[in-house]
Design a protein around this motif. Structure first.
Motif, PDB file in Angstrom:
ATOM      1  N   THR A 205       9.819 -15.592 -14.923  1.00 43.32           N
ATOM      2  CA  THR A 205      10.635 -15.494 -13.726  1.00 43.32           C
ATOM      3  C   THR A 205      10.941 -16.893 -13.202  1.00 43.32           C
ATOM      4  O   THR A 205      10.074 -17.768 -13.207  1.00 43.32           O
ATOM      5  CB  THR A 205       9.956 -14.653 -12.629  1.00 43.32           C
ATOM      6  OG1 THR A 205      10.743 -14.723 -11.434  1.00 43.32           O
ATOM      7  CG2 THR A 205       8.549 -15.126 -12.318  1.00 43.32           C
ATOM      8  N   ILE A 206      12.172 -17.099 -12.778  1.00 47.09           N
ATOM      9  CA  ILE A 206      12.617 -18.364 -12.210  1.00 47.09           C
ATOM     10  C   ILE A 206      13.083 -18.082 -10.793  1.00 47.09           C
ATOM     11  O   ILE A 206      13.988 -17.266 -10.586  1.00 47.09           O
ATOM     12  CB  ILE A 206      13.770 -18.988 -13.021  1.00 47.09           C
ATOM     13  CG1 ILE A 206      13.341 -19.226 -14.475  1.00 47.09           C
ATOM     14  CG2 ILE A 206      14.243 -20.287 -12.377  1.00 47.09           C
ATOM     15  CD1 ILE A 206      14.467 -19.724 -15.366  1.00 47.09           C
TER      16      ILE A 206
ATOM     17  N   SER B 245       6.053 -18.339 -14.909  1.00 49.32           N
ATOM     18  CA  SER B 245       6.942 -18.597 -13.778  1.00 49.32           C
ATOM     19  C   SER B 245       7.449 -20.027 -13.753  1.00 49.32           C
ATOM     20  O   SER B 245       6.786 -20.952 -14.238  1.00 49.32           O
ATOM     21  CB  SER B 245       6.235 -18.286 -12.452  1.00 49.32           C
ATOM     22  OG  SER B 245       5.124 -19.142 -12.267  1.00 49.32           O
ATOM     23  N   VAL B 246       8.632 -20.181 -13.163  1.00 54.70           N
ATOM     24  CA  VAL B 246       9.232 -21.476 -12.883  1.00 54.70           C
ATOM     25  C   VAL B 246       9.609 -21.454 -11.407  1.00 54.70           C
ATOM     26  O   VAL B 246      10.444 -20.643 -10.985  1.00 54.70           O
ATOM     27  CB  VAL B 246      10.476 -21.723 -13.758  1.00 54.70           C
ATOM     28  CG1 VAL B 246      11.211 -22.988 -13.310  1.00 54.70           C
ATOM     29  CG2 VAL B 246      10.090 -21.801 -15.227  1.00 54.70           C
TER      30      VAL B 246
ATOM     31  N   THR C 258      11.306 -22.861  -8.096  1.00 56.03           N
ATOM     32  CA  THR C 258      12.424 -23.718  -7.696  1.00 56.03           C
ATOM     33  C   THR C 258      12.328 -24.182  -6.251  1.00 56.03           C
ATOM     34  O   THR C 258      12.981 -25.146  -5.867  1.00 56.03           O
ATOM     35  CB  THR C 258      13.752 -22.966  -7.874  1.00 56.03           C
ATOM     36  OG1 THR C 258      13.748 -21.793  -7.036  1.00 56.03           O
ATOM     37  CG2 THR C 258      13.947 -22.542  -9.325  1.00 56.03           C
TER      38      THR C 258
ATOM     39  N   ILE D 119      11.851 -28.740 -12.281  1.00 59.26           N
ATOM     40  CA  ILE D 119      12.250 -27.367 -12.631  1.00 59.26           C
ATOM     41  C   ILE D 119      12.547 -27.284 -14.120  1.00 59.26           C
ATOM     42  O   ILE D 119      12.084 -26.367 -14.822  1.00 59.26           O
ATOM     43  CB  ILE D 119      13.473 -26.927 -11.812  1.00 59.26           C
ATOM     44  CG1 ILE D 119      13.117 -26.818 -10.328  1.00 59.26           C
ATOM     45  CG2 ILE D 119      14.016 -25.584 -12.323  1.00 59.26           C
ATOM     46  CD1 ILE D 119      14.317 -26.588  -9.422  1.00 59.26           C
TER      47      ILE D 119
ATOM     48  N   GLN E 145       9.364 -27.361 -16.150  1.00 60.41           N
ATOM     49  CA  GLN E 145       8.655 -26.081 -16.139  1.00 60.41           C
ATOM     50  C   GLN E 145       9.258 -25.114 -17.164  1.00 60.41           C
ATOM     51  O   GLN E 145       8.538 -24.446 -17.918  1.00 60.41           O
ATOM     52  CB  GLN E 145       8.732 -25.446 -14.753  1.00 60.41           C
ATOM     53  CG  GLN E 145       7.949 -26.138 -13.662  1.00 60.41           C
ATOM     54  CD  GLN E 145       8.149 -25.431 -12.330  1.00 60.41           C
ATOM     55  OE1 GLN E 145       7.535 -24.400 -12.059  1.00 60.41           O
ATOM     56  NE2 GLN E 145       9.039 -25.973 -11.498  1.00 60.41           N
ATOM     57  N   ILE E 146      10.587 -25.029 -17.165  1.00 58.88           N
ATOM     58  CA  ILE E 146      11.262 -24.129 -18.115  1.00 58.88           C
ATOM     59  C   ILE E 146      10.912 -24.505 -19.547  1.00 58.88           C
ATOM     60  O   ILE E 146      10.530 -23.649 -20.367  1.00 58.88           O
ATOM     61  CB  ILE E 146      12.792 -24.172 -17.908  1.00 58.88           C
ATOM     62  CG1 ILE E 146      13.164 -23.643 -16.530  1.00 58.88           C
ATOM     63  CG2 ILE E 146      13.502 -23.364 -19.001  1.00 58.88           C
ATOM     64  CD1 ILE E 146      14.630 -23.818 -16.177  1.00 58.88           C
TER      65      ILE E 146
ATOM     66  N   VAL F  55      13.959 -13.362 -19.275  1.00 58.09           N
ATOM     67  CA  VAL F  55      13.926 -14.307 -18.161  1.00 58.09           C
ATOM     68  C   VAL F  55      14.630 -13.661 -16.980  1.00 58.09           C
ATOM     69  O   VAL F  55      15.792 -13.273 -17.074  1.00 58.09           O
ATOM     70  CB  VAL F  55      14.628 -15.633 -18.514  1.00 58.09           C
ATOM     71  CG1 VAL F  55      14.639 -16.562 -17.301  1.00 58.09           C
ATOM     72  CG2 VAL F  55      13.948 -16.307 -19.701  1.00 58.09           C
TER      73      VAL F  55
ATOM     74  N   ILE G  16      15.980 -14.302 -13.234  1.00 55.54           N
ATOM     75  CA  ILE G  16      16.334 -15.401 -12.349  1.00 55.54           C
ATOM     76  C   ILE G  16      16.635 -14.852 -10.964  1.00 55.54           C
ATOM     77  O   ILE G  16      17.477 -13.967 -10.803  1.00 55.54           O
ATOM     78  CB  ILE G  16      17.554 -16.170 -12.886  1.00 55.54           C
ATOM     79  CG1 ILE G  16      17.277 -16.685 -14.307  1.00 55.54           C
ATOM     80  CG2 ILE G  16      17.895 -17.336 -11.955  1.00 55.54           C
ATOM     81  CD1 ILE G  16      18.455 -17.358 -14.952  1.00 55.54           C
TER      82      ILE G  16
ATOM     83  N   ILE H 268      19.493 -25.344 -14.514  1.00 55.23           N
ATOM     84  CA  ILE H 268      18.802 -24.203 -15.132  1.00 55.23           C
ATOM     85  C   ILE H 268      19.652 -23.597 -16.235  1.00 55.23           C
ATOM     86  O   ILE H 268      19.161 -23.305 -17.338  1.00 55.23           O
ATOM     87  CB  ILE H 268      18.441 -23.158 -14.060  1.00 55.23           C
ATOM     88  CG1 ILE H 268      17.328 -23.693 -13.163  1.00 55.23           C
ATOM     89  CG2 ILE H 268      18.031 -21.831 -14.696  1.00 55.23           C
ATOM     90  CD1 ILE H 268      17.032 -22.838 -11.956  1.00 55.23           C
TER      91      ILE H 268
END
Length: 242
Positions: free
Chosen positions: A2-3, A30-31, A33, A54, A57-58, A70, A72, A84
């Motif tokens: 999840t972002i 998780s990412v 933001t 960010i 992390q991805i 994924v 978002i 992203i």
């Protein structure tokens, strides 16, 4: 994976997604933001995470854990959206589900006009599914659909001019009825009419629905099967009758 934003109340955002993934038997990464001081009523303070972090992390997650889907969530800044999108393009084969959260449950816009354009032009083309409320659909399809024509089916077909698959819900319990429509560019259409829904627990429902769809998709279900399973989960778990 999840972002999105971290919600200190754990009702929406990253926390809601991870809890849903776990409840449905999926390992969630998780990412983050933005780190938000947030409660059930409002975002008191938002602390954006630097774009370079960010992206890191991805890349760290995708290059090691290899998530299948994924999800978002809300992205308020156009530069973050673009970064992203460009990072995800380097990892083909992902099932990407976009839930932009551009309008909150009080009807207030939560993203900038520039971010709306960036989401529409950069993220939507990557998405296997866009899941939004009818008000958000009107925002993103402003040139295709007049507000006075804002029934779910009309707005869904307007959205299909800019994406291949969309789930639109009213996300408001109007007379205890909840309505959604899933439509695809190749002609698939399914309407979900839920009656006798009595709840005060609408906060976080959109996040939970999108993350449940992502979880079922990660288990191998096609979107047309993942969506009804996710709606069933939300009705049973997130919105119990009172």
């Amino acid at each position: 994976m999840t972002i999105g934003e971290s919600d200190s109340s754990a009702i929406t955002g990253i926390q809601a997604d991870l809890k849903t993934f776990s409840a449905l038997g999926c390992f969630g990464s998780s990412v983050i933001t933005s780190v938000n001081a947030q409660n059930t009523q409002d975002i008191v303070l938002r602390h954006p995470v630097p774009i370079a972090f960010i992206k890191s992390q991805i890349e760290a997650v995708l290059e090691d854990i290899h998530p299948i889907t994924v999800k978002i969530g809300r992205l308020t800044d156009p530069d973050t959206v673009i970064a992203i999108a460009e990072t995800l393009k380097k990892y083909p084969g992902l099932t990407i589900i976009v839930q932009p959260e551009a309008i909150d449950r009080f009807g207030k816009s939560t993203v900038s006009p520039a971010a709306v354009v960036a989401i529409r032009e950069r993220l939507f083309p990557l998405a296997k599914l866009i899941t939004i409320t009818i008000d958000e659909a009107l925002l993103f399809s402003a040139h295709e659909c007049a507000e006075q024509q804002a029934d779910l089916r009309t707005v869904a077909f307007a959205m299909l001019k800019i994406t291949d698959c969309v789930l639109i819900s009213n996300m408001v319990s109007q007379g205890h009825h909840l309505h959604s429509i899933l439509a695809t560019k190749d002609g698939y259409e399914k309407v979900f009419n839920q009656t006798n829904v009595i709840t005060n627990n609408m906060n976080g429902v959109a996040c939970t629905l999108a993350s449940a769809i992502a979880a079922y998709a990660a288990k191998g279900l096609p979107i047309t099967e993942a969506v009804p399973k996710a709606i069933e989960y939300v009705l049973a778990k997130a919105m119990p009758a009172s």
